[in-house]
Design an enzyme around this catalytic site. Structure first.
Site, short mmCIF file in Angstrom:
data_model
loop_
_atom_site.label_atom_id
_atom_site.label_comp_id
_atom_site.label_asym_id
_atom_site.label_seq_id
_atom_site.Cartn_x
_atom_site.Cartn_y
_atom_site.Cartn_z
N ASP A 661 -30.32 -0.56 74.08
CA ASP A 661 -29.43 -0.14 75.16
C ASP A 661 -28.46 0.93 74.65
OD1 ASP A 661 -28.30 -0.46 77.88
OD2 ASP A 661 -26.54 -1.14 76.77
N LYS A 665 -28.18 4.98 75.87
CA LYS A 665 -26.92 5.63 76.23
C LYS A 665 -26.67 6.87 75.38
CE LYS A 665 -24.71 1.34 77.85
NZ LYS A 665 -23.69 0.31 77.57
#
Length: 804
Positions: A661, A665
């Site tokens: 994750d 980003k």
């Protein structure tokens, strides 16, 4: 005296007819001098035309005729129309025998719509103790012999009217509209808007105090309320403004109706039969304030295009075109002419388009052979929207609104006065175009129509925030947020007027299976403008719909990171589609939840600032984990369990601990700097030992104690006053095609910006050439449904304000 005119819908059986009788009775018993002009009741004129056509085609018309008679007699105690029905029967039978009919016969037949109407109203009034008298306007209005569109002989008609009303002052005269007769007493009709024309002629001849035109609407509106739900009533108009409306297709008015009133300065009031308390719209000679008054629409029109490079510079071309129009009795409502490539566009009535095409092809036959004319074509799929009172100084506003909603006018036309602009629009788009223009010009609030995909924790919170704040945003910002669609993976709830607070129950009970194309179609069918699609899913497949949504006028907002982290080819393709369709894609919450990170980086990059490095704690979950583990005397598994219990982690905590994750980003920020990195190129330190990466989430949770020794050793190996932080870092030469992307666990001084982080906050350090070693720091809550939803809400408002 006041002249009252009632239209066909007002006189239809039922409530309308009752309201007409009540209105006349009220004025009669108040001793107001009145004369009443009536149209045919209900759909009588259309029904008579159908009977004529059936008779012409030798189709049995008797059943339809009986139904017609039944409607006309409804509510009467006796058959008062025996003579009229008998004449009609003979006329239709004659047409049937001949197999054809003339305009003269047609006038005779359709005149009975008004004759039956006036006799009916007079009869009912007398039954209600009101002295009323049937008045056949064929005895009053004398015309030329242009059957179907006869013109009154003014001097004779005026004398007849004055003589008649002087002798018949003791009763309410119920006058047939629309019809007259020649000097030889042959029945004629006065053409379009004929009943209103009859009433305005009477008003002129009798020097009436006011002409009151009773319809089925409250007056003249800023647009047709049947097409634009937000249309507003216009309180006052001048005759000049009303005449412009009439010229450009206003249904209630017609230019020939207004002229007799202007001559005598007689006010015209448009009233609603069904809402007698409303004051309607008053039209007088007094000039009103300048400004845009209304939008008028012309349908049933066609665009004739004549194209030919060889005509450039040739004289007499226009004269030849208009000679054809004149010879075929064709009126041109709009003309648009280009010079660089000789082209002329003419808007004519659709029923005259074929005749115009044949005439022009014949006229320019030689020019085709010499190739001076390339093509003459007809486009029937058009409508014309006219903005009455619009000048060119601020026309960019409605025009830009159209383009923003992916509606491109076929051609534009500005009147000589510069105060009215007409746009030829595709018939398929004209209703949406009308709503877009009306919202831009007259809207108190700009309506933003929103489709929300995904209503889980973030999506559900966002919907609640919108419903809670919508009213205050409308009052403060002039933006009306209308959530017309809520969808999950299986069902969608659609409502063009917007969802209510009980949307969850309604979606469960009445939601329908769908494809995204169904929502696009719904928006088109209901002419919804200013469209935004919001993706609050975590789906890797839903992003495939982004392109079709953008191509169909939707701007995009997403808390879903997938679209920005899949292949760079898709990333580029989506940006191209957005650019080609002039749509925007906002995703501020993809990194940092509600923090203004992406916007800041975009602005720095756009301004030419050389960003040299970005570093930070990207995950609120891992921020909480290492912020607490670093300073508390607790085992790693204990702090992890606390994060799980507080709902900070995914159901399977490994989705947070594997670093993917954070990697996604970081990749999003890299691509904002035009870097072409792929996800596979990111160096990610997976925090899960290999032995714990396989198996179910429950199996992993049973074995989290195995993490304690690993992370205690890492913690103990730190220097004095250092703490652990799991960061993402973008570095390298960021002016090249690719940068270096790393996700890793590091030790930092406890008194540094990264080291002083608390709770589940995120922090981002942006290093630039101008700022040197002193970074721009953005810090705050980086996780949580409420924060993320608020960030999406911010994107909605950011997009909405651009549409104002």
């Amino acid at each position: 005296m006041k002249i009252l005119k009632f239209g066909g819908k007002s006189l239809a059986n039922g409530e309308g007819l009752q309201k007409v009788i009540q209105t006349i009775a009220q004025k009669y018993f108040n001793n107001e001098p009145i004369a009443v002009v009536v149209s045919a009741r209900g759909n009588a004129t259309d029904e008579l035309v159908i009977l004529l056509k059936k008779a012409q085609a030798n189709i049995n018309f008797q059943a339809d005729f009986e139904q017609f008679k039944k409607y006309q007699l409804e509510g009467l105690k006796e058959n008062i129309f025996e003579e009229e029905f008998s004449v009609l029967q003979k006329l239709l039978e004659g047409v049937s025998l001949l197999g054809d009919y003339s305009e003269k016969i047609k006038d005779q037949v359709i005149a009975y719509g008004e004759i039956l109407s006036a006799k009916y109203v007079a009869y009912v009034l007398n039954e209600n103790s009101i002295k009323a008298q049937f008045t056949d306007s064929r005895q009053l209005i004398k015309t030329d012999t242009n059957f179907g569109n006869a013109q009154p002989i003014d001097a004779v008609s005026k004398r007849n009217v004055l003589d008649y009303f002087e002798k018949n002052t003791d009763k309410v005269n119920i006058v047939t509209g629309f019809i007259g007769s020649t000097l030889h007493n042959e029945t004629t009709t006065l053409g379009r808007n004929g009943s209103n024309y009859t009433a305005s002629l009477l008003a002129n001849y009798l020097n009436a105090e006011e002409f009151q035109n009773y319809t089925h609407v409250d007056g003249i509106f800023t647009a047709n309320p049947d097409l634009v739900a937000d249309a507003k009533k216009i309180e006052r108009l001048s005759f000049n403004e009303a005449n412009e409306l009439a010229n450009f297709g206003a249904q209630i008015l017609h230019a020939k109706t207004i002229i007799p009133l202007v001559e005598k300065n007689i006010p015209l009031r448009i009233l609603n039969t069904f809402n007698p308390e409303n004051d309607g719209t008053l039209i007088t000679s007094e000039q009103t304030n300048e400004g845009i008054k209304s939008l008028s629409v012309l349908t049933n029109v066609s665009l004739i295009n004549l194209e030919g490079r060889g005509l450039l510079g040739k004289t007499g071309v226009d004269a030849r075109i208009f000679r054809v129009m004149a010879e075929n009795d064709i009126s041109v409502s709009i003309i648009s002419q280009g010079s660089s490539e000789r082209g002329i566009g003419l808007v004519v009535s659709s029923d005259k388009a074929s005749k115009a095409l044949v005439g022009l092809e014949k006229e320019f036959e030689t020019d085709f052979y010499t190739k001076d004319v390339n093509k003459i074509s007809v486009n029937d799929n058009i409508a014309v929207i006219s903005i009455i009172g619009q000048d060119l100084t601020n026309f960019h506003k409605p025009y830009t609104a159209l383009i923003r909603n992916k509606i491109t006018p076929i051609l534009l036309n500005n009147t000589v006065t510069g105060r009215n602009i007409s746009l030829v629009i595709s018939q398929d788009e004209f209703k949406r175009a009308l709503n877009v223009i009306h919202g831009e010009i007259f809207g108190v609030a700009k309506k933003i129509n929103i489709a929300i995909f995904g209503h889980g924790t973030v999506g559900g919170t966002l919907i609640a925030q919108i419903l809670e704040s919508a009213k205050s945003i409308e009052n403060r910002k002039g933006i009306k947020l209308n959530v017309f669609a809520i969808a999950n993976s299986k069902k969608v709830l659609l409502n063009k007027f917007g969802i209510s607070e009980n949307w969850k129950v309604t979606l469960e009970d009445k939601g329908q299976e769908y494809k995204v194309e169904d929502i696009i179609t719904f928006a088109k069918e209901h002419h919804l403008e200013n469209l935004i699609a919001i993706d609050n899913t975590a789906s890797s497949t839903f992003i495939e719909n982004y392109i079709s949504l953008a191509e169909n006028s939707f701007d995009l907002i997403s808390s879903n990171k997938v679209a920005n982290t899949v292949s760079f080819d898709f990333y580029k393709k989506l940006r191209k589609v957005l650019k080609d369709n002039q749509k925007e894609y906002l995703y501020e919450t993809n990194v940092g939840a509600g923090l203004p990170l992406i916007d800041t980086i975009k602005l720095l990059h756009l301004s030419g600032e050389n960003i040299t490095k970005i570093k930070g704690v990207f995950s609120g979950t891992l921020s909480y984990l290492f912020n607490n583990f670093s300073i508390q005397d607790k085992k790693f598994s204990e702090v992890l369990q606390e994060a799980i219990d507080k709902g900070f982690t995914e159901p399977d905590p490994r989705e947070d601990l594997n670093g993917n994750d954070v990697g996604r980003k970081l990749l999003i920020l890299a691509r904002e700097l035009d870097l072409q990195n792929e996800f596979e190129e990111i160096e990610i330190q997976n925090l899960i030992p290999e032995a714990l990466r396989e198996g179910s989430a429950s199996d992993f949770l049973k074995r989290i104690l195995e993490l304690d020794g690993i992370y205690q050793n890492i913690k103990d190996a730190q220097g004095p006053n250092e703490v652990l932080r799991y960061i993402g870092e973008l570095s390298g030469d960021l002016q090249q095609d690719k940068g270096k992307l790393e996700v890793k666990l590091i030790s930092v001084p406890a008194n540094s910006a990264l080291g002083s982080l608390k709770g589940s906050d995120s922090i981002f350090e942006i290093y630039t050439e101008s700022y040197g070693e002193q970074p721009i720091v953005i810090q705050g809550a980086g996780a949580g449904a409420s924060v993320t939803a608020r960030g999406v809400f911010g994107d909605i408002l950011r997009l909405s304000e651009k549409k104002i």
